[in-house]
Design a protein around this motif. Sequence first.
Motif, mmCIF file in Angstrom:
data_model
loop_
_atom_site.group_PDB
_atom_site.id
_atom_site.type_symbol
_atom_site.label_atom_id
_atom_site.label_comp_id
_atom_site.label_asym_id
_atom_site.label_seq_id
_atom_site.Cartn_x
_atom_site.Cartn_y
_atom_site.Cartn_z
ATOM 1 N N MET A 145 0.838 -1.203 0.000
ATOM 2 C CA MET A 145 0.000 0.000 0.000
ATOM 3 C C MET A 145 0.877 1.260 0.000
ATOM 4 S SD MET A 145 -3.136 -0.920 2.599
ATOM 5 C CE MET A 145 -2.030 -1.416 3.940
ATOM 6 N N ASN A 146 0.484 2.267 -0.795
ATOM 7 C CA ASN A 146 1.204 3.526 -0.806
ATOM 8 C C ASN A 146 0.319 4.636 -0.246
ATOM 9 O OD1 ASN A 146 -0.602 4.180 -2.880
ATOM 10 N ND2 ASN A 146 0.828 3.500 -4.463
ATOM 11 N N LEU A 147 0.873 5.843 -0.249
ATOM 12 C CA LEU A 147 0.149 6.962 0.349
ATOM 13 C C LEU A 147 -1.150 7.262 -0.395
ATOM 14 C CD1 LEU A 147 0.101 9.175 2.475
ATOM 15 C CD2 LEU A 147 1.483 10.596 0.939
ATOM 16 N N LEU A 148 -1.141 7.092 -1.706
ATOM 17 C CA LEU A 148 -2.347 7.365 -2.491
ATOM 18 C C LEU A 148 -3.508 6.471 -2.065
ATOM 19 C CD1 LEU A 148 -0.857 7.844 -6.081
ATOM 20 C CD2 LEU A 148 -1.724 9.609 -4.520
ATOM 21 N N TYR A 149 -3.171 5.275 -1.627
ATOM 22 C CA TYR A 149 -4.209 4.357 -1.137
ATOM 23 C C TYR A 149 -4.912 4.959 0.078
ATOM 24 C CZ TYR A 149 -6.194 0.407 1.432
ATOM 25 O OH TYR A 149 -7.042 -0.414 2.139
ATOM 26 N N TYR A 150 -4.120 5.467 1.022
ATOM 27 C CA TYR A 150 -4.705 6.054 2.227
ATOM 28 C C TYR A 150 -5.469 7.343 1.922
ATOM 29 C CZ TYR A 150 -1.990 2.768 5.024
ATOM 30 O OH TYR A 150 -1.490 1.627 5.582
ATOM 31 N N LEU A 151 -4.979 8.109 0.932
ATOM 32 C CA LEU A 151 -5.628 9.371 0.602
ATOM 33 C C LEU A 151 -7.006 9.187 -0.030
ATOM 34 C CD1 LEU A 151 -2.612 11.495 -0.707
ATOM 35 C CD2 LEU A 151 -3.885 11.798 1.423
ATOM 36 N N ASN A 152 -7.329 7.975 -0.397
ATOM 37 C CA ASN A 152 -8.672 7.705 -0.910
ATOM 38 C C ASN A 152 -9.731 7.791 0.187
ATOM 39 O OD1 ASN A 152 -8.040 7.237 -3.633
ATOM 40 N ND2 ASN A 152 -7.325 5.165 -3.162
ATOM 41 N N TYR A 153 -9.286 7.702 1.434
ATOM 42 C CA TYR A 153 -10.217 7.723 2.559
ATOM 43 C C TYR A 153 -10.462 9.166 3.012
ATOM 44 C CZ TYR A 153 -9.482 2.695 2.901
ATOM 45 O OH TYR A 153 -9.423 1.346 2.633
ATOM 46 N N THR A 154 -11.716 9.504 3.188
ATOM 47 C CA THR A 154 -12.090 10.869 3.569
ATOM 48 C C THR A 154 -11.524 11.247 4.937
ATOM 49 O OG1 THR A 154 -14.163 10.595 2.348
ATOM 50 C CG2 THR A 154 -14.019 12.465 3.831
ATOM 51 N N PHE A 155 -11.509 10.302 5.877
ATOM 52 C CA PHE A 155 -11.033 10.635 7.224
ATOM 53 C C PHE A 155 -9.544 10.970 7.219
ATOM 54 C CE2 PHE A 155 -10.224 6.086 7.021
ATOM 55 C CZ PHE A 155 -9.040 5.914 7.711
ATOM 56 N N GLN A 163 -7.982 12.402 4.562
ATOM 57 C CA GLN A 163 -7.942 13.740 3.954
ATOM 58 C C GLN A 163 -8.258 14.813 4.988
ATOM 59 O OE1 GLN A 163 -10.706 13.615 0.671
ATOM 60 N NE2 GLN A 163 -9.724 11.834 -0.259
ATOM 61 N N ARG A 164 -9.276 14.549 5.815
ATOM 62 C CA ARG A 164 -9.644 15.512 6.861
ATOM 63 C C ARG A 164 -8.498 15.701 7.855
ATOM 64 N NH1 ARG A 164 -14.988 12.795 7.008
ATOM 65 N NH2 ARG A 164 -14.241 11.635 8.819
ATOM 66 N N ILE A 176 -6.270 12.254 15.644
ATOM 67 C CA ILE A 176 -6.580 13.135 14.524
ATOM 68 C C ILE A 176 -7.328 12.395 13.420
ATOM 69 C CG2 ILE A 176 -4.374 12.766 13.359
ATOM 70 C CD1 ILE A 176 -4.457 15.713 12.550
ATOM 71 N N LEU A 177 -7.151 11.078 13.349
ATOM 72 C CA LEU A 177 -7.834 10.301 12.310
ATOM 73 C C LEU A 177 -9.331 10.186 12.569
ATOM 74 C CD1 LEU A 177 -5.217 7.451 11.753
ATOM 75 C CD2 LEU A 177 -5.710 9.364 10.239
ATOM 76 N N SER A 178 -9.752 10.523 13.777
ATOM 77 C CA SER A 178 -11.184 10.464 14.084
ATOM 78 C C SER A 178 -11.854 11.834 13.974
ATOM 79 C CB SER A 178 -11.404 9.910 15.495
ATOM 80 O OG SER A 178 -10.952 10.839 16.463
ATOM 81 N N ILE A 179 -11.138 12.813 13.467
ATOM 82 C CA ILE A 179 -11.685 14.159 13.380
ATOM 83 C C ILE A 179 -12.873 14.178 12.428
ATOM 84 C CG2 ILE A 179 -10.187 14.987 11.504
ATOM 85 C CD1 ILE A 179 -9.920 17.622 13.110
ATOM 86 N N SER A 180 -13.939 14.788 12.862
ATOM 87 C CA SER A 180 -15.176 14.802 12.078
ATOM 88 C C SER A 180 -15.179 15.966 11.095
ATOM 89 C CB SER A 180 -16.387 14.910 13.001
ATOM 90 O OG SER A 180 -16.394 16.165 13.650
ATOM 91 N N GLU A 181 -16.130 15.926 10.167
ATOM 92 C CA GLU A 181 -16.253 17.028 9.198
ATOM 93 C C GLU A 181 -16.573 18.341 9.912
ATOM 94 O OE1 GLU A 181 -18.754 18.067 5.098
ATOM 95 O OE2 GLU A 181 -18.857 16.062 5.980
ATOM 96 N N GLN A 182 -17.414 18.260 10.929
ATOM 97 C CA GLN A 182 -17.757 19.443 11.720
ATOM 98 C C GLN A 182 -16.518 20.034 12.388
ATOM 99 O OE1 GLN A 182 -20.184 18.590 15.130
ATOM 100 N NE2 GLN A 182 -20.918 20.692 15.350
ATOM 101 N N GLU A 183 -15.670 19.158 12.934
ATOM 102 C CA GLU A 183 -14.450 19.612 13.605
ATOM 103 C C GLU A 183 -13.448 20.177 12.607
ATOM 104 O OE1 GLU A 183 -14.593 16.531 17.399
ATOM 105 O OE2 GLU A 183 -13.602 15.945 15.538
ATOM 106 N N VAL A 184 -13.428 19.660 11.385
ATOM 107 C CA VAL A 184 -12.553 20.214 10.347
ATOM 108 C C VAL A 184 -12.954 21.645 10.036
ATOM 109 C CG1 VAL A 184 -11.868 20.075 7.919
ATOM 110 C CG2 VAL A 184 -11.958 18.002 9.289
ATOM 111 N N TYR A 185 -14.257 21.867 9.817
ATOM 112 C CA TYR A 185 -14.738 23.221 9.525
ATOM 113 C C TYR A 185 -14.448 24.164 10.684
ATOM 114 C CZ TYR A 185 -17.241 21.412 5.437
ATOM 115 O OH TYR A 185 -17.550 20.851 4.237
ATOM 116 N N LEU A 186 -14.678 23.682 11.907
ATOM 117 C CA LEU A 186 -14.414 24.494 13.094
ATOM 118 C C LEU A 186 -12.923 24.843 13.176
ATOM 119 C CD1 LEU A 186 -15.561 25.685 15.771
ATOM 120 C CD2 LEU A 186 -14.955 23.515 16.856
ATOM 121 N N SER A 187 -12.067 23.859 12.913
ATOM 122 C CA SER A 187 -10.621 24.075 12.967
ATOM 123 C C SER A 187 -10.166 25.075 11.908
ATOM 124 C CB SER A 187 -9.882 22.746 12.767
ATOM 125 O OG SER A 187 -10.194 21.835 13.780
#
Length: 269
Positions: free
Chosen positions: A1-11, A13-14, A126-137
């Motif tokens: 697995m490479n980094l691009l594999y992990y970047l497919n996951y939204t969490f 990216q957040r 940090i991997l559990s950060i929610s979309e709401q917390e991303v916007y707040l941050s």
Amino acid sequence: MNLLYYLNYTFVQRAYLAGSFIAALCAMLGLFLVLRKLSLIGDGLSHVSFGAIALGLFLGLYPFYVAIPLVLAASFFILKLTEKAKMYGDAAIGIVSSLSIAGGVILASMSKGFNVDLFSYLFGNILSISEQEVYLSLVLSLAVMMLILLLYNDLFSATFDEEYARITGIKTGRINMILTSLTAITVVLAVKVVGIMLISALLIMPAVTALQIAKGFRAAMMIAISVAVISVLGGLTVSLFLDLPPGATIVMSNAIIFITTLILAKFFL
């Protein structure tokens, strides 16, 4: 697995997005705190955030909405204790932080099942950060950065010669209050990145790393921001590949960069 594999996951990216903004913010603010010998305030306010988050969880409320106003109030209280009670800043920080931890522990002992959630805030996830917390941050990070840039000259003057700044008409009391308020907001935002126990490292290490090699304040700020962002991105990437705790890995990345810079500065600069 490479980094691009992990970047497919939204969490993931957040985590990269929010982590980068919060890291840059910690570096900017941390430089002022280190130069003003206020590094411990970040650690003290992180302990306050423990009690505030415990209260939020105990009341069934979103923890950050409870933590931000309470940590802000604690930062004002620390300033007032220093000014009115004739005590040094580190003593005031110690009193407020110890009371907050005690309150958090009492609330945790009275709880019915939120101890696991509280543990995650202690060491960050940090991997559990929610979309709401991303916007707040993002919103709060950009707002704090803009305020730092708007008040840059006053902050700079008060940092290097507070007495001279006061004589020239700068309201140093107001500047001190703004600085502690911004630190309070930053500490709460950084809880998800590295956790309550490790926040001070994110505030201090990029700044002290930059000061080893920078030739001026602006250069130090740019280097500190770069170090902070690289350590968060690098630490997060390593944690993904090696299945390590993200917060601790980010702090270790910071430490490696600091030690490397220290060695290079000693022998080559």
